[in-house]
Each structure stands twice: as structure tokens, then as C-alpha cells.
Design a protein around this motif. Structure first.
Motif, short mmCIF file in Angstrom:
data_model
loop_
_atom_site.label_atom_id
_atom_site.label_comp_id
_atom_site.label_asym_id
_atom_site.label_seq_id
_atom_site.Cartn_x
_atom_site.Cartn_y
_atom_site.Cartn_z
N THR A 32 0.83 -1.23 -0.07
CA THR A 32 -0.07 -0.14 -0.07
C THR A 32 0.70 1.18 0.19
O THR A 32 0.80 2.35 -0.64
CB THR A 32 -1.07 -0.02 1.19
OG1 THR A 32 -1.67 -1.27 1.11
CG2 THR A 32 -1.94 1.03 1.27
N LEU A 47 -1.62 -1.99 -5.45
CA LEU A 47 -3.06 -2.10 -4.57
C LEU A 47 -3.63 -3.58 -4.67
O LEU A 47 -4.09 -4.02 -3.79
CB LEU A 47 -3.96 -0.84 -4.87
CG LEU A 47 -3.32 0.41 -4.80
CD1 LEU A 47 -4.44 1.36 -5.19
CD2 LEU A 47 -3.37 0.51 -2.76
N ALA A 50 -1.50 -5.85 -2.63
CA ALA A 50 -1.82 -5.44 -1.26
C ALA A 50 -3.03 -6.25 -0.88
O ALA A 50 -3.09 -7.09 0.07
CB ALA A 50 -1.84 -4.07 -1.03
N VAL A 98 -8.32 -1.07 0.56
CA VAL A 98 -7.16 -0.81 0.05
C VAL A 98 -7.19 0.32 -1.13
O VAL A 98 -6.41 1.30 -1.08
CB VAL A 98 -6.27 -1.89 -0.55
CG1 VAL A 98 -4.96 -1.55 -0.92
CG2 VAL A 98 -5.96 -2.81 0.89
N THR A 118 -11.89 -2.59 5.30
CA THR A 118 -11.04 -3.75 5.54
C THR A 118 -11.44 -4.33 6.52
O THR A 118 -11.39 -5.76 6.52
CB THR A 118 -9.41 -3.15 5.38
OG1 THR A 118 -9.18 -2.26 4.38
CG2 THR A 118 -8.46 -4.12 5.53
N LEU A 161 -3.65 0.74 8.93
CA LEU A 161 -3.34 1.49 7.49
C LEU A 161 -2.88 2.97 7.98
O LEU A 161 -2.05 3.51 7.35
CB LEU A 161 -4.87 1.70 6.94
CG LEU A 161 -5.46 0.40 6.15
CD1 LEU A 161 -6.84 0.57 5.74
CD2 LEU A 161 -4.52 0.21 5.00
#
Length: 257
Positions: A32, A47, A50, A98, A118, A161
Motif C-alpha cells: 500500500t 494495490l 496488497a 485498500v 478492510t 493503515l
């Protein structure tokens, strides 16, 4: 009520499942961060990697942990299509989260949306995976504990994140991935404590596959994917390193002329 054992093989499955969740989270967060430093197709590919890493990590965590799950008085089987669907859902929903972070204009809002999505991806994967369970009896859930498990997933995904995006030191991504791995594991076991099973003994054959027939080989395959991708990502140069090597080559070329 059937007696539930969450660690039939002792500490092996909880520890191994935690490690898998951390590897998936570390790889996902790293990708990310790399995505945000890239643009165009490169950003999209980072992405996608990820999403597949975090999705694979949480799925493998769940089912490695489930290898240690047993209920007295009944065998356990898994519905194969539902189990595969849970993996797909994990990747798609985590992917949405993401991508919200990767393409969000407003960083704060993107983070909240990304963390929420997420986290819900982690939770929906868990409960879909649980829906794939086949045993002699009825499975019940404590709604309060289910709610807490979903909350843990959302809060932790948002925190991980945030840390990955705001703290640039490599140690920070490592800590964030340990936190996210811990959160996925605690979400899992909170969700499992919420489970009650009323066993109705029966000699009938259960539909579905045993964990060793199906879950174990798939977990090994996905685990291998995580390790190989981690190695690839660790060895691929960052944008800064590419620029540095390009500028280092320029004087050599002009000197050669």
C-alpha cells in the motif's frame, strides 16, 4: 452443549495462524505504501498485490486456527464452495478498502473508509468461513461477542493503515503489521468464543471435506504465495532507489563519451 476446543494441537495453531496474519499484513501494508509512491498501472498493481496479500493472510490465519478447532461428540467438515467464497470475499472487500486508501483525495476520509471496509472484509471472511462449517448439531452465536469481534477488526484495520501511511520508518510498518496480525487473531478468537454448539449425535455421514483433505493443502499453497511475494517485494527497488541508480549511471555514460 458440545465441548469446544480451540487449540487441539496446543499452541501450534494459534501461533502459526498469528504469524500468517502478520506476514499478510506486513506485505499488504508495504504494498500500500509502495502504491502511494507510484502512479498509473504501477499503483493499481501494487494495490492489487496488497489486497491479495492481506486477504490471503487473514484467510490462512482463520483456517490454520480452525485446524485446531474441535467439538466433542461430532466430526467437523467444511463446505468447499463456501470456503472458497470466503477467500474471494476477503480479497474483494479488503481490495475495496485498500483502493479507497490508494485513490482517496481526502486522506482522513479515505483512511476511515478504507479501515471500515478492510475491517468488515476481515469479519465477513471469518463468518462466511464459519458458515462453511458442517457438524452434527446446531451452531449458535453470542451477538454481543460477534459485535465486539467486528469492532476489533475495524478499529485495528484503521489503525494499521494509519500507521503504515503516516510513519515512514521500516520498524513502523513492522509494528503496524504485528498490531494488525494481533487484531485479526483476537478478532478470530473473540468470534470463536461467541460460538456455542448444541451437538445432536448422529451416525450420518457429514457433507463436505475434512480440514486435512482440503484446508491444509490450500493453506500451505497460500502460505507459499505469501512468502514468495514477500521476497519479491523486498527485493524490488523503490522509486527512490531507482532514481538514485539512474542518476548514478548518468555521469558514467557521459564520461564514457
Amino acid at each position: 452443549m458440545g465441548h469446544l476446543d480451540h487449540a487441539t494441537f496446543g499452541w501450534l495453531t494459534p501461533v502459526l495462524s498469528y504469524v500468517m496474519a502478520c506476514i499478510g499484513a506486513a506485505l499488504g501494508l508495504r504494498c500500500t505504501v509502495r502504491a502511494l509512491g507510484a502512479s498509473g498501472r504501477s499503483r493499481r498493481n501494487w494495490l492489487l498485490t496488497a489486497a491479495s496479500a492481506i486477504g490471503t493472510g487473514i484467510w490462512t490465519m482463520h483456517f490454520v486456527a480452525m485446524l485446531g478447532f474441535s467439538v466433542s461428540g461430532t466430526d467437523i467438515r467444511y463446505n468447499v464452495p463456501l470456503t472458497m467464497l470466503s477467500l474471494l470475499v476477503a480479497m474483494v472487500v479488503v481490495g475495496a478498502g485498500v483502493f479507497a486508501v490508494g485513490y482517496g483525495r481526502d486522506r482522513g476520509r479515505a483512511l476511515v473508509l478504507g479501515g471500515l471496509t478492510t475491517g468488515l472484509g476481515v469479519a465477513s471472511m471469518h463468518y462466511l468461513g464459519m458458515a462453511a462449517l458442517r457438524l452434527h448439531g446446531d451452531v449458535t452465536y453470542d451477538p454481543v461477542l460477534v459485535g465486539i469481534s467486528v469492532l476489533i477488526a475495524v478499529v485495528a484495520a484503521t489503525a494499521a493503515l494509519w500507521a503504515a501511511l503516516n510513519i515512514k520508518a521500516p520498524i513502523a510498518v513492522a509494528v503496524a503489521s504485528l498490531v494488525m496480525g494481533g487484531a485479526v487473531s483476537s478478532m478470530h478468537y473473540t468470534g470463536m468464543i461467541a460460538v456455542g454448539v448444541r451437538v445432536s449425535p448422529s451416525g450420518d455421514l457429514l457433507p463436505g471435506a475434512t480440514a486435512m483433505q482440503f484446508i491444509f493443502p490450500l493453506a500451505v499453497g497460500l502460505g507459499s504465495y505469501l512468502f514468495l511475494t514477500s521476497a519479491f517485494v523486498a527485493l524490488s527497488p523503490t522509486a527512490g532507489e531507482r532514481e538514485a541508480s539512474a542518476s548514478a549511471q548518468r555521469p558514467v555514460e557521459s564520461a564514457a563519451r
